[in-house]
Write a protein that holds these residues in place. Structure first.
Motif, PDB file in Angstrom:
ATOM      1  N   ALA A  94       1.124  -0.709  -0.166  1.00 26.42           N
ATOM      2  CA  ALA A  94      -0.275   0.366   0.143  1.00 26.42           C
ATOM      3  C   ALA A  94       0.688   1.057  -0.284  1.00 26.42           C
ATOM      4  O   ALA A  94       2.302   1.192   0.443  1.00 26.42           O
ATOM      5  N   GLU A 140      -4.750  -2.525   3.372  1.00 26.95           N
ATOM      6  CA  GLU A 140      -5.368  -1.617   2.680  1.00 26.95           C
ATOM      7  C   GLU A 140      -5.150  -0.445   3.786  1.00 26.95           C
ATOM      8  O   GLU A 140      -5.220  -0.449   5.135  1.00 26.95           O
ATOM      9  N   ASP A 142      -7.104   3.502   4.873  1.00 23.45           N
ATOM     10  CA  ASP A 142      -7.866   4.519   4.793  1.00 23.45           C
ATOM     11  C   ASP A 142      -7.759   5.200   4.904  1.00 23.45           C
ATOM     12  O   ASP A 142      -6.745   6.039   6.069  1.00 23.45           O
ATOM     13  N   ASP A 195      -8.330 -10.757   2.206  1.00 19.12           N
ATOM     14  CA  ASP A 195      -7.657  -9.424   2.248  1.00 19.12           C
ATOM     15  C   ASP A 195      -9.205  -8.812   2.354  1.00 19.12           C
ATOM     16  O   ASP A 195      -9.921  -9.021   3.188  1.00 19.12           O
ATOM     17  N   ALA A 197     -10.236  -5.100   2.336  1.00 19.35           N
ATOM     18  CA  ALA A 197     -10.808  -3.351   2.087  1.00 19.35           C
ATOM     19  C   ALA A 197     -11.768  -2.601   1.957  1.00 19.35           C
ATOM     20  O   ALA A 197     -12.842  -2.592   3.678  1.00 19.35           O
ATOM     21  N   THR A 199     -14.106   1.250   1.983  1.00 23.77           N
ATOM     22  CA  THR A 199     -14.784   1.485   0.921  1.00 23.77           C
ATOM     23  C   THR A 199     -14.514   3.648   1.702  1.00 23.77           C
ATOM     24  O   THR A 199     -14.141   3.838   1.805  1.00 23.77           O
ATOM     25  N   SER A 237      -8.259 -11.571  -4.226  1.00 29.24           N
ATOM     26  CA  SER A 237      -8.172 -10.061  -3.871  1.00 29.24           C
ATOM     27  C   SER A 237      -8.938  -9.293  -4.425  1.00 29.24           C
ATOM     28  O   SER A 237      -9.619  -9.802  -4.823  1.00 29.24           O
ATOM     29  N   PHE A 238      -9.422  -8.553  -3.492  1.00 29.76           N
ATOM     30  CA  PHE A 238     -10.247  -8.108  -4.009  1.00 29.76           C
ATOM     31  C   PHE A 238      -9.806  -5.885  -3.481  1.00 29.76           C
ATOM     32  O   PHE A 238      -9.209  -5.463  -3.090  1.00 29.76           O
ATOM     33  N   ALA A 239     -11.126  -4.819  -4.504  1.00 32.95           N
ATOM     34  CA  ALA A 239     -10.763  -4.091  -4.167  1.00 32.95           C
ATOM     35  C   ALA A 239     -12.211  -2.691  -3.733  1.00 32.95           C
ATOM     36  O   ALA A 239     -13.099  -3.320  -4.690  1.00 32.95           O
ATOM     37  N   ALA A 240     -12.220  -1.865  -3.246  1.00 28.86           N
ATOM     38  CA  ALA A 240     -13.371  -1.354  -3.337  1.00 28.86           C
ATOM     39  C   ALA A 240     -13.836   0.096  -4.408  1.00 28.86           C
ATOM     40  O   ALA A 240     -13.327   0.426  -4.439  1.00 28.86           O
ATOM     41  N   VAL A 246     -17.520  -3.786  -4.759  1.00 30.45           N
ATOM     42  CA  VAL A 246     -16.586  -4.599  -4.709  1.00 30.45           C
ATOM     43  C   VAL A 246     -15.986  -5.236  -6.193  1.00 30.45           C
ATOM     44  O   VAL A 246     -17.230  -5.694  -6.760  1.00 30.45           O
TER      45      VAL A 246
END
Length: 267
Positions: A94, A140, A142, A195, A197, A199, A237-240, A246
């Motif tokens: 990150a 991740e 914020d 993972d 994420a 928002t 893996s994932f991402a918002a 997502v």
């Protein structure tokens, strides 16, 4: 330095401060990064005047001619940041734009390290000794709230009579100080947090690789609750994207999940 980073974060959010004159920030003003921060603070404090507002161009009778598109100059490979002599088994990456630092997760050594973009120096941010990490599987940032979220899990143990432990960790981004650890309860097992994420509105979601589902952190009760099943295999893996969408990467592609309706669409 922590104060410098937080002042920069506040300035980028539009908050003004008296750090340039307040005696409490005298030590901050002695740091080499202060002139850059002072420019950001000055820009944030500058009121918008009518003359600074965009003005519509006057109408013309001749047809407008578009300027030729200018291709971006590609960054040379030689400009890439290298951290030589550092043995890190990366499990996540990150970037904190405010402090110009990369946060890298070392899965096997169960720690987070910081790579300074300007100097290239590498230092440990936090280890499992203080944060209670298992093998780190994802992280991740914020950027609005200055939090660092990490997920970790015990390595798979064939033949074990219980599911491997897994947890969500909340840390202070600047200092790496552990703030909270949320473990996966028995009613959600078997589960492996792969993972995490965040928002846009600050919601925290985690990816369960074993259950092929997405879980949400309930901030009021500090517990995890199911959001939706993915019906895919090998989620990694994932991402918002915004507050409710997502994108999840899995063994054979990518799916788009609506966390409100639970609808899953193949991308």
């Amino acid at each position: 330095h922590d104060a410098l980073v937080m002042l920069g974060r506040l300035a980028e959010q539009g908050f003004t401060s008296d750090a340039a004159t307040n005696d409490d920030f005298r030590a901050v003003r002695q740091l080499r990064q202060w002139p850059e921060l002072e420019a950001v603070i000055t820009t944030a404090a500058r009121p918008v005047t009518p003359s600074a507002l965009p003005v519509s161009p006057p109408a013309v009778s001749a047809p407008a001619v578009s300027a030729p598109a200018v291709a971006p100059v590609p960054r040379r490979i030689e400009d890439a940041l290298r951290a030589t002599g550092v043995g890190v088994g990366p499990a996540g990456l990150a970037y904190d734009r405010v402090s110009s630092r990369f946060v890298v997760a070392d899965a096997k050594l169960r720690k987070l390290v910081i790579i300074d973009e300007r100097s290239g120096h590498v230092v440990d941010l936090v280890t499992s000794a203080s944060a209670g990490f298992y093998e780190i599987t994802g992280l991740e940032i914020d950027p609005v709230r200055g939090d660092l979220w990490v997920v970790s899990a015990e390595p798979p143990a064939p033949g074990a009579d219980r599911s491997p432990a897994s947890a969500l960790h909340k840390l202070q981004l600047v200092s790496g100080r552990p703030l909270e650890q949320i473990t996966v309860p028995l009613d959600l097992q078997p589960c492996r947090l792969q993972d995490v994420a965040v928002t846009r509105d600050g919601g925290v979601l985690v990816l369960d690789a074993i259950g092929n589902r997405v879980l949400r952190l309930r901030s009021a009760t500090h517990t995890l609750a199911p959001v939706a099943s993915l019906h895919v295999q090998g989620s990694t893996s994932f991402a918002a994207a915004g507050d409710r969408i997502v994108y999840v990467a899995h063994a054979s592609g990518v799916v788009r999940l609506d966390t409100v309706t639970g609808a899953v669409v193949v991308v």
